[in-house]
Write an enzyme that holds these catalytic residues in place. Structure first.
Site: not given
Ligand SMILES: NC(=O)c1ccc[n+]([C@@H]2O[C@H](COP(=O)([O-])OP(=O)(O)OC[C@H]3O[C@@H](n4cnc5c(N)ncnc54)[C@H](O)[C@@H]3O)[C@@H](O)[C@H]2O)c1
Ligand SMILES: O=C[C@H](O)CS(=O)(=O)O
Length: 479
Positions: A152, A176-177, A231, A252, A286, A382
C-alpha cells in the site's frame, strides 16, 4: 467519495470491468471517510484473470519489441497527462502529501518509459561449439504469465515498476494490489485500455481476502513467474507457496537502512538528506532511513541541526499545500510506532522532539530519539513510521558492524568525504543499494533490490528485464 473517470470500482479482467454484490471499502487515512466501494474479487475471478493472461500471451509475445514499445510509450504519455488526477486518487487512498504523490506517479511512469526502450535491447549469444559440425545459439524468451502482489505504501509505482518490465519482455500480467490502496492500480488499468494494451495483457484483481487470492496466484500452474513487493514475513509465506509449481520468483521485501554520518561528513548536507530519507511518506518507505548512526565527535552538532529541521516539518492533510507529512496508513500502524517509541524510552532512549499527535488517530508527530542503542526495538525493527533514532559510535569499524547487524539488506546510506573511507565503507556494507553522500537513490536506470532477507531480483535498470526472460539454448548438429 471522489468522482473521476479514472476511479474504477471493480477488478479489470480480460479488458472488462467485473461487477459483484460483495463489496469492500477504500478509506481515506486522513479522516477515515469512505473514498470508494469496490466489488470484491473471489477465487474464480482470480483464476479467470490468469486464464485471460494465458490466452493473451501468444499474440502479445509475438509482437515485435518495437510494437510493444509504441504501446508502452502511449501508456507512459497517458499517465503523465493524467498525473494530477492520478496523484489526487493516490493521496486520497494512501495519505501521502500531494507533491509526493505526483512524484510517485512520475517515478512509476519512468519505468514504463525505461522498459519501452529496454525491451528492444534483449540480446542472445552465439557460442563456439565443441565440435565443427555443431552450432550453439542462445536466445531469450518471455517467461510467460506473471502474477504480482504489491503493498500500500507506493500504490502506483510498485505496480508500474513490475508491469513495465513484464510487458516489455512480452509477458502478460495479473496484479493484486494492496487491499487498502487498490484505486491507483485500477486507474492504471483504465489508461492501459486507452493506450491500446490488448485485453488480457494487464489484469487487476482487487479484493479484501488477500490470503485466498494470493493462494491462487502463487499456486496456479499457468503462472510462470510470481513477483512480490511487501513485508519480509508475507514474502516468506508466498515464497513457500510458489514451490508447489516451481515458479520463477522475485521478492522486494523489508528494510532496516542505516544512515551513517562520519566525522568528515558535510553535516548540513547530511542533515538535509537524513530528513528527506527518514520522513518521505511519513517514514513508510522500504528504503527509509531506519537508524541514524553518528560519530561521537560530531554528535551534538548533527543532533541539534537535525532536531531543528524536524521541528519545521508540517503534519496534516496530504491534499493541503505545504504539508510535509501526512497520516500513517492505519490506526494499527500508529499504535505500532507508539509502542516502539515507548519501549525504547523505557530502555533508556530520550525523546528530543515529537511523540503522539492530536491531529487524528492515524497521525504521529515526526519524532527524534537520542541515546538509542543498536539493540533497542526501535533499531532492530523496520519502524515504518516517522521516528528517527540516533545511535552514536566511535570507530569506522564499529559503525560498519552496527550497520550490518540486521537480517535486512536493502538500502544503506553514509556521509563521508575521505576517499579511502568511502571505498572501505561502501564495500563493507551488506546491502543491495548504498547511497554515498546521497539518499535519493531510486530511479529507473538503477538496479533496485536487496540481499539477505530483503529479497532477491532487481527492478529497473538493464538488469530489470532478466526476471521476465528465460534463456533457451539451441544446439544445431549435422552441419
Ligand atoms: N523492497 C521494496 O521494494 C519494497 C517496496 C515497498 C514496500 N516494501 C515493504 O512492504 C512492507 C509494507 O507494505 P505492506 O504493509 O503492504 O506489506 P504486506 O506484506 O503486509 O502486504 C503486501 C501485499 O501482500 C498482501 N498480503 C498480505 N498477506 C498476504 C497473504 N497471506 N497472502 C497473499 N497476499 C498477502 C497485501 O494485501 C498487500 O497487497 C514493508 O515491510 C516494506 O519494507 C518493500
Ligand atoms: O517503499 C519502497 C519503494 O520502493 C521506495 S522507492 O520509491 O522505490 O524509493
Amino acid at each position: 467519495m471522489i468522482h473521476s473517470s479514472l476511479v474504477k470500482h471493480s477488478s479489470f479482467i480480460n479488458g472488462q470491468w467485473l461487477s459483484s454484490e460483495d463489496t469492500f471499502d477504500v478509506i481515506n487515512p486522513y479522516n477515515q471517510e469512505l473514498v470508494a466501494k469496490l466489488a470484491n474479487a473471489n477465487v474464480v475471478d482470480t483464476e479467470n484473470a490468469v486464464t485471460a493472461a494465458k490466452q493473451a500471451l501468444k499474440a502479445w509475445s509475438a509482437l515485435s519489441a518495437d510494437d510493444r514499445s509504441i504501446i508502452l510509450r502511449k501508456w507512459f504519455d497517458l499517465i503523465m497527462a493524467n498525473q494530477d488526477e492520478l496523484a489526487t486518487i493516490l493521496t486520497l487512498e494512501q495519505g501521502k502529501p500531494l507533491a509526493e504523490a505526483k512524484g510517485e506517479i512520475a517515478y512509476g511512469a519512468s519505468f514504463i518509459e525505461w522498459f519501452a526502450e529496454e525491451g528492444k535491447r534483449v540480446y542472445g549469444d552465439t557460442i563456439q561449439a565443441p565440435s565443427a559440425d555443431k552450432r550453439i545459439v542462445v536466445i531469450k524468451q518471455p517467461v510467460g504469465v506473471v502474477a504480482a502482489i504489491t503493498p500500500w505504501n507506493f500504490p502506483n509505482a510498485m505496480i508500474a515498476r513490475k508491469a513495465a518490465a513484464a510487458l516489455a519482455a512480452g509477458c502478460t500480467f495479473v496484479i493484486k494490489p494492496a487491499t487498502l490502496t487498490p484505486l491507483s492500480a485500477l486507474a492504471l488499468a483504465e489508461l492501459s485500455i486507452q493506450a491500446g494494451i490488448p485485453p488480457g495483457v494487464f489484469n487487476v484483481v482487487v479484493g479484501n481476502d488477500s490470503k485466498t487470492l494470493g493462494k491462487v496466484l502463487t499456486t496456479h500452474k499457468d503462472v510462470a513467474k510470481f513477483t512480490f513487493t511487501g513485508s519480509t514475513a508475507v514474502g516468506k509465506t508466498l515464497l513457500k507457496q510458489c514451490t508447489s509449481t516451481v515458479k520463477k520468483v522475485s521478492m522486494e521485501l523489508g528494510g532496516n537502512a542505516p544512515f551513517i554520518v562520519f566525522d568528515d561528513a558535510d553535516i548540513d548536507a547530511a542533515v538535509k538528506s537524513a530528513i528527506s530519507s527518514k520522513f518521505r511518506n511519513a517514514g513508510q518507505t522500504c528504503v527509509c532511513t531506519n537508524r541514524i548512526l553518528v560519530q561521537e565527535s560530531i554528535l551534538e552538532e548533527f543532533t541539534n541541526k537535525f532536531v531543528s529541521a524536524v521541528k519545521s516539518l508540517q503534519l496534516g492533510n496530504g491534499l493541503d499545500d505545504n504539508i510535509s507529512i501526512g497520516p500513517m496508513i492505519t490506526k494499527e500502524a500508529t499504535c505500532t510506532v507508539t509502542q516502539l517509541v515507548e519501549d525504547s524510552i523505557k530502555a533508556g532512549a530520550e525523546l528530543l522532539t515529537g511523540g503522539n499527535s492530536d491531529l487524528g488517530e492515524n497521525f504521529y508527530q515526526p519524532t527524534v530519539l537520542s541515546g538509542v542503542t543498536n539493540t533497542m526495538p526501535i533499531a532492530t525493527n523496520e519502524v515504518f513510521g516517522p521516528i528517527a533514532p540516533i545511535i552514536s559510535f566511535n570507530t569506522e569499524q564499529q559503525a560498519i558492524d552496527m550497520a550490518n547487524d540486521t537480517d535486512y539488506g536493502l538500502a544503506a546510506y553514509f556521509y563521508a568525504r575521505d576517499i579511502g573511507r568511502v571505498w572501505r565503507v561502501a564495500e563493507a556494507l551488506q546491502f543491495g543499494m548504498v547511497g554515498i553522500n546521497d539518499s535519493a537513490i531510486s530511479n529507473a536506470a538503477a538496479p533496485f533490490g536487496g540481499i539477505k532477507q530483503s529479497g532477491s531480483g532487481r527492478e529497473g535498470s538493464k538488469y530489470g528485464l532478466d526476471d521476465y526472460l528465460e534463456i533457451k539454448y539451441l544446439s544445431m548438429g549435422g552441419i
